[in-house]
Write a protein that holds these residues in place. Sequence first.
Motif, PDB file in Angstrom:
ATOM      1  N   ARG A  96      -3.635  26.801 -51.999  1.00  0.00           N
ATOM      2  CA  ARG A  96      -4.132  26.325 -53.284  1.00  0.00           C
ATOM      3  C   ARG A  96      -3.231  25.200 -53.813  1.00  0.00           C
ATOM      4  O   ARG A  96      -3.711  24.200 -54.348  1.00  0.00           O
ATOM      5  CB  ARG A  96      -4.136  27.493 -54.278  1.00  0.00           C
ATOM      6  N   ILE A  97      -1.903  25.383 -53.644  1.00  0.00           N
ATOM      7  CA  ILE A  97      -0.958  24.363 -54.121  1.00  0.00           C
ATOM      8  C   ILE A  97      -1.195  23.042 -53.394  1.00  0.00           C
ATOM      9  O   ILE A  97      -1.279  21.981 -54.017  1.00  0.00           O
ATOM     10  CB  ILE A  97       0.493  24.845 -53.880  1.00  0.00           C
ATOM     11  N   GLY A  98      -1.330  23.128 -52.062  1.00  0.00           N
ATOM     12  CA  GLY A  98      -1.550  21.920 -51.273  1.00  0.00           C
ATOM     13  C   GLY A  98      -2.833  21.235 -51.699  1.00  0.00           C
ATOM     14  O   GLY A  98      -2.881  20.004 -51.807  1.00  0.00           O
ATOM     15  N   PHE A  99      -3.876  22.029 -51.963  1.00  0.00           N
ATOM     16  CA  PHE A  99      -5.148  21.480 -52.390  1.00  0.00           C
ATOM     17  C   PHE A  99      -5.003  20.758 -53.728  1.00  0.00           C
ATOM     18  O   PHE A  99      -5.473  19.632 -53.899  1.00  0.00           O
ATOM     19  CB  PHE A  99      -6.182  22.597 -52.491  1.00  0.00           C
ATOM     20  N   LEU A 100      -4.305  21.411 -54.684  1.00  0.00           N
ATOM     21  CA  LEU A 100      -4.111  20.802 -56.003  1.00  0.00           C
ATOM     22  C   LEU A 100      -3.366  19.480 -55.883  1.00  0.00           C
ATOM     23  O   LEU A 100      -3.704  18.486 -56.536  1.00  0.00           O
ATOM     24  CB  LEU A 100      -3.311  21.739 -56.902  1.00  0.00           C
ATOM     25  N   ARG A 101      -2.334  19.473 -54.996  1.00  0.00           N
ATOM     26  CA  ARG A 101      -1.529  18.269 -54.811  1.00  0.00           C
ATOM     27  C   ARG A 101      -2.400  17.124 -54.308  1.00  0.00           C
ATOM     28  O   ARG A 101      -2.383  16.016 -54.841  1.00  0.00           O
ATOM     29  CB  ARG A 101      -0.418  18.590 -53.803  1.00  0.00           C
ATOM     30  N   LEU A 102      -3.210  17.440 -53.276  1.00  0.00           N
ATOM     31  CA  LEU A 102      -4.114  16.444 -52.701  1.00  0.00           C
ATOM     32  C   LEU A 102      -5.081  15.939 -53.769  1.00  0.00           C
ATOM     33  O   LEU A 102      -5.333  14.740 -53.889  1.00  0.00           O
ATOM     34  CB  LEU A 102      -4.884  17.076 -51.539  1.00  0.00           C
ATOM     35  N   PHE A 103      -5.574  16.887 -54.565  1.00  0.00           N
ATOM     36  CA  PHE A 103      -6.522  16.567 -55.620  1.00  0.00           C
ATOM     37  C   PHE A 103      -5.920  15.557 -56.592  1.00  0.00           C
ATOM     38  O   PHE A 103      -6.553  14.560 -56.949  1.00  0.00           O
ATOM     39  CB  PHE A 103      -6.911  17.868 -56.341  1.00  0.00           C
ATOM     40  N   PHE A 104      -4.670  15.793 -57.014  1.00  0.00           N
ATOM     41  CA  PHE A 104      -4.042  14.895 -57.989  1.00  0.00           C
ATOM     42  C   PHE A 104      -3.777  13.512 -57.394  1.00  0.00           C
ATOM     43  O   PHE A 104      -4.075  12.489 -58.023  1.00  0.00           O
ATOM     44  CB  PHE A 104      -2.733  15.496 -58.510  1.00  0.00           C
ATOM     45  N   VAL A 105      -3.235  13.487 -56.160  1.00  0.00           N
ATOM     46  CA  VAL A 105      -2.922  12.188 -55.553  1.00  0.00           C
ATOM     47  C   VAL A 105      -4.210  11.396 -55.334  1.00  0.00           C
ATOM     48  O   VAL A 105      -4.310  10.213 -55.695  1.00  0.00           O
ATOM     49  CB  VAL A 105      -2.155  12.382 -54.225  1.00  0.00           C
ATOM     50  N   ALA A 106      -5.250  12.080 -54.770  1.00  0.00           N
ATOM     51  CA  ALA A 106      -6.521  11.399 -54.522  1.00  0.00           C
ATOM     52  C   ALA A 106      -7.145  10.958 -55.840  1.00  0.00           C
ATOM     53  O   ALA A 106      -7.667   9.835 -55.945  1.00  0.00           O
ATOM     54  CB  ALA A 106      -7.473  12.321 -53.759  1.00  0.00           C
ATOM     55  N   GLY A 107      -7.062  11.806 -56.862  1.00  0.00           N
ATOM     56  CA  GLY A 107      -7.615  11.468 -58.170  1.00  0.00           C
ATOM     57  C   GLY A 107      -6.943  10.230 -58.746  1.00  0.00           C
ATOM     58  O   GLY A 107      -7.611   9.340 -59.290  1.00  0.00           O
ATOM     59  N   PHE A 108      -5.604  10.140 -58.585  1.00  0.00           N
ATOM     60  CA  PHE A 108      -4.859   8.993 -59.103  1.00  0.00           C
ATOM     61  C   PHE A 108      -5.320   7.710 -58.415  1.00  0.00           C
ATOM     62  O   PHE A 108      -5.618   6.705 -59.067  1.00  0.00           O
ATOM     63  CB  PHE A 108      -3.365   9.214 -58.888  1.00  0.00           C
ATOM     64  N   ILE A 109      -5.429   7.779 -57.060  1.00  0.00           N
ATOM     65  CA  ILE A 109      -5.823   6.575 -56.316  1.00  0.00           C
ATOM     66  C   ILE A 109      -7.245   6.155 -56.705  1.00  0.00           C
ATOM     67  O   ILE A 109      -7.517   4.973 -56.937  1.00  0.00           O
ATOM     68  CB  ILE A 109      -5.721   6.830 -54.790  1.00  0.00           C
ATOM     69  N   LEU A 110      -8.145   7.149 -56.822  1.00  0.00           N
ATOM     70  CA  LEU A 110      -9.528   6.823 -57.199  1.00  0.00           C
ATOM     71  C   LEU A 110      -9.588   6.225 -58.599  1.00  0.00           C
ATOM     72  O   LEU A 110     -10.349   5.287 -58.848  1.00  0.00           O
ATOM     73  CB  LEU A 110     -10.399   8.088 -57.127  1.00  0.00           C
ATOM     74  N   ALA A 111      -8.757   6.741 -59.530  1.00  0.00           N
ATOM     75  CA  ALA A 111      -8.756   6.212 -60.894  1.00  0.00           C
ATOM     76  C   ALA A 111      -8.309   4.746 -60.878  1.00  0.00           C
ATOM     77  O   ALA A 111      -8.926   3.892 -61.538  1.00  0.00           O
ATOM     78  CB  ALA A 111      -7.834   7.042 -61.786  1.00  0.00           C
ATOM     79  N   VAL A 112      -7.237   4.443 -60.106  1.00  0.00           N
ATOM     80  CA  VAL A 112      -6.776   3.050 -60.014  1.00  0.00           C
ATOM     81  C   VAL A 112      -7.879   2.177 -59.423  1.00  0.00           C
ATOM     82  O   VAL A 112      -8.167   1.079 -59.912  1.00  0.00           O
ATOM     83  CB  VAL A 112      -5.487   2.961 -59.163  1.00  0.00           C
ATOM     84  N   GLU A 113      -8.516   2.700 -58.361  1.00  0.00           N
ATOM     85  CA  GLU A 113      -9.605   1.970 -57.706  1.00  0.00           C
ATOM     86  C   GLU A 113     -10.717   1.643 -58.718  1.00  0.00           C
ATOM     87  O   GLU A 113     -11.172   0.505 -58.809  1.00  0.00           O
ATOM     88  CB  GLU A 113     -10.169   2.821 -56.556  1.00  0.00           C
ATOM     89  N   ALA A 114     -11.091   2.673 -59.504  1.00  0.00           N
ATOM     90  CA  ALA A 114     -12.173   2.479 -60.483  1.00  0.00           C
ATOM     91  C   ALA A 114     -11.762   1.445 -61.530  1.00  0.00           C
ATOM     92  O   ALA A 114     -12.552   0.548 -61.872  1.00  0.00           O
ATOM     93  CB  ALA A 114     -12.503   3.810 -61.147  1.00  0.00           C
ATOM     94  N   LEU A 115     -10.515   1.531 -62.029  1.00  0.00           N
ATOM     95  CA  LEU A 115     -10.062   0.583 -63.048  1.00  0.00           C
ATOM     96  C   LEU A 115     -10.072  -0.847 -62.509  1.00  0.00           C
ATOM     97  O   LEU A 115     -10.401  -1.790 -63.231  1.00  0.00           O
ATOM     98  CB  LEU A 115      -8.652   0.954 -63.526  1.00  0.00           C
ATOM     99  N   CYS A 116      -9.687  -1.002 -61.221  1.00  0.00           N
ATOM    100  CA  CYS A 116      -9.673  -2.343 -60.636  1.00  0.00           C
ATOM    101  C   CYS A 116     -11.091  -2.864 -60.440  1.00  0.00           C
ATOM    102  O   CYS A 116     -11.385  -4.030 -60.702  1.00  0.00           O
ATOM    103  CB  CYS A 116      -8.952  -2.338 -59.295  1.00  0.00           C
ATOM    104  N   ARG A 117     -11.980  -1.976 -59.938  1.00  0.00           N
ATOM    105  CA  ARG A 117     -13.354  -2.404 -59.648  1.00  0.00           C
ATOM    106  C   ARG A 117     -14.109  -2.785 -60.899  1.00  0.00           C
ATOM    107  O   ARG A 117     -14.953  -3.684 -60.876  1.00  0.00           O
ATOM    108  CB  ARG A 117     -14.113  -1.281 -58.932  1.00  0.00           C
ATOM    109  N   THR A 118     -13.852  -2.088 -62.027  1.00  0.00           N
ATOM    110  CA  THR A 118     -14.586  -2.395 -63.250  1.00  0.00           C
ATOM    111  C   THR A 118     -13.962  -3.563 -63.990  1.00  0.00           C
ATOM    112  O   THR A 118     -14.470  -3.987 -65.021  1.00  0.00           O
ATOM    113  CB  THR A 118     -14.613  -1.187 -64.193  1.00  0.00           C
ATOM    114  N   GLY A 119     -12.834  -4.084 -63.485  1.00  0.00           N
ATOM    115  CA  GLY A 119     -12.213  -5.230 -64.138  1.00  0.00           C
ATOM    116  C   GLY A 119     -11.273  -4.865 -65.278  1.00  0.00           C
ATOM    117  O   GLY A 119     -10.767  -5.748 -65.969  1.00  0.00           O
ATOM    118  N   ALA A 120     -11.033  -3.558 -65.500  1.00  0.00           N
ATOM    119  CA  ALA A 120     -10.107  -3.150 -66.559  1.00  0.00           C
ATOM    120  C   ALA A 120      -8.679  -3.603 -66.200  1.00  0.00           C
ATOM    121  O   ALA A 120      -7.883  -3.925 -67.077  1.00  0.00           O
ATOM    122  CB  ALA A 120     -10.153  -1.640 -66.762  1.00  0.00           C
TER     123      ALA A 120
END
Lengths: 249, 244
Positions: free
Chosen positions: A3-27
């Motif tokens: 569960r810990i490993g899953f949560l860790r992956l979730f946070f790191v992947a979530g962070f990268i996706l958030a940056v990706e979304a902010l860049c793609r939308t021009g923010a």
Amino acid sequence: MTRIGFLRLFFVAGFILAVEALCRTGAISPRVLIAPSDMAVRLAWLLASGKANADIAETLGNVAIALVLSVSGGFAIGAAIHAFPRLRRAIDPFLASYYALPFFAFYPLFIVLFGLGRGAIIAIGFLFGVVAMIIATLNGFDRIPPVLVRTAAIYHMGPAAAALRIKLPSAIPYLFTGVKLAIAYSFIGVIAAEFIMASSGLGYSISYAFNNFDNGTMYALMLFVIVLVTVVNALFYSYERRLMRRWGR
Amino acid sequence: MKRTFDIVLLLTGGLVAWELLHLAVPFALTSPAGTAAKAWSMLTSAQFWPHAAETGKAFVYALLLAILGGLAIGLGLGLNRTGAEVAEPILVSIYSLPKVTLYPLILLIFGLGLPAKIAFGTIHGIIPIAIFAMNAVRNLANVHFKTARVLRLSRRQTLLTVVIPGALPEIVSGLRIGFSLTLLGVLIGEMFASQRGLGFLIMNAIGLHDVPTIMATILLLAVVAVSASAILLWLDHRLHHRVA
């Protein structure tokens, strides 16, 4: 996966996706940060074209030499200092404040001593890594059970034999901490030195790309360094774990 | 007393080695006496102080941000078992990244000038402070938390009267490392893309091959860094012994 490993992956992947979304939308403007997927594409292109290979090989070679020198040198110096308790007590405060010094400023001196080129950069990487290893060796030697030291005395081992055959294995968990720090510090020392004052290598290529507003190459190389250091750390961490398990610690 | 004598002996040995190195390569290295004289003339000159003030200002802001941020992250994660387990390897790998590679990103976000130096110093110092604080809170004996519950302390009271005092020795150890790294971060920031500060002074002197200025600036920085570190080390020992 736990569960810990899953949560860790979730946070790191979530962070990268958030940056990706902010860049793609021009923010986030592409002049500040390019999207992570673009970085990966640029990096793949850069590696396939072979343009960065010479710089990568040079930096990795420098880091490897600096690392080997700082681990072996740090162990030898640490063992020697530990043998003289008076010297050790006097030197402690200097070791503790060592990392506040700006070594890069010694670069001109190293150029005179080692010549222009790799020697001076390796010297900075070595100076960065060696003290972490010395401190770890001292910590480890402090925690060796006295009975082992007496055993070495009973077998009439010399100082070098005792250090290698009794103290080294006994202090190994602390030495691993030192090696981990030495890995991190030799990367930091070599790349920072290249960044500020070299004319080749990964650090230099990043700062060159920065000065030429070439964000694509710059972020591709930054991604390469970050992934490389993380992978090296993870490999060493899992090796350490396996070794510790086998020894039942 | 004996220890003070040994430290003086060690310093003397260092000075002799420095002097010998100076005699071997005179143009690469100023002698100890020459460096001290140059440092003194810098301290009494008018051009030096604006640079020192710039570095000092960036360093103080960066250290404050690193302490506040590091404690917030470290205490917050330390109080949450799952959070700490999830975050620890992430924090450790951020700690071992060569942060110089991130400097262009910070320059692009903050532009040239003071904010970029502060941000760069902060990212160096914040992680070790957070890691030490987090582990200190995780290692606190459970009986402390139980006592706090029995006494019906509020969250704020628990934090201020149980968690922070209990974790203080480790927090000071983290501060000591954070202090050194923040200074290093600010100086590296000034050595690359800056027009003011002690790091710029060193870079400028390297460009002009002005060895006495390089050595004198390093000497002054070393004296400040080693004294501050010695005070924190003394505090560290005292706190650890008081608990043990």
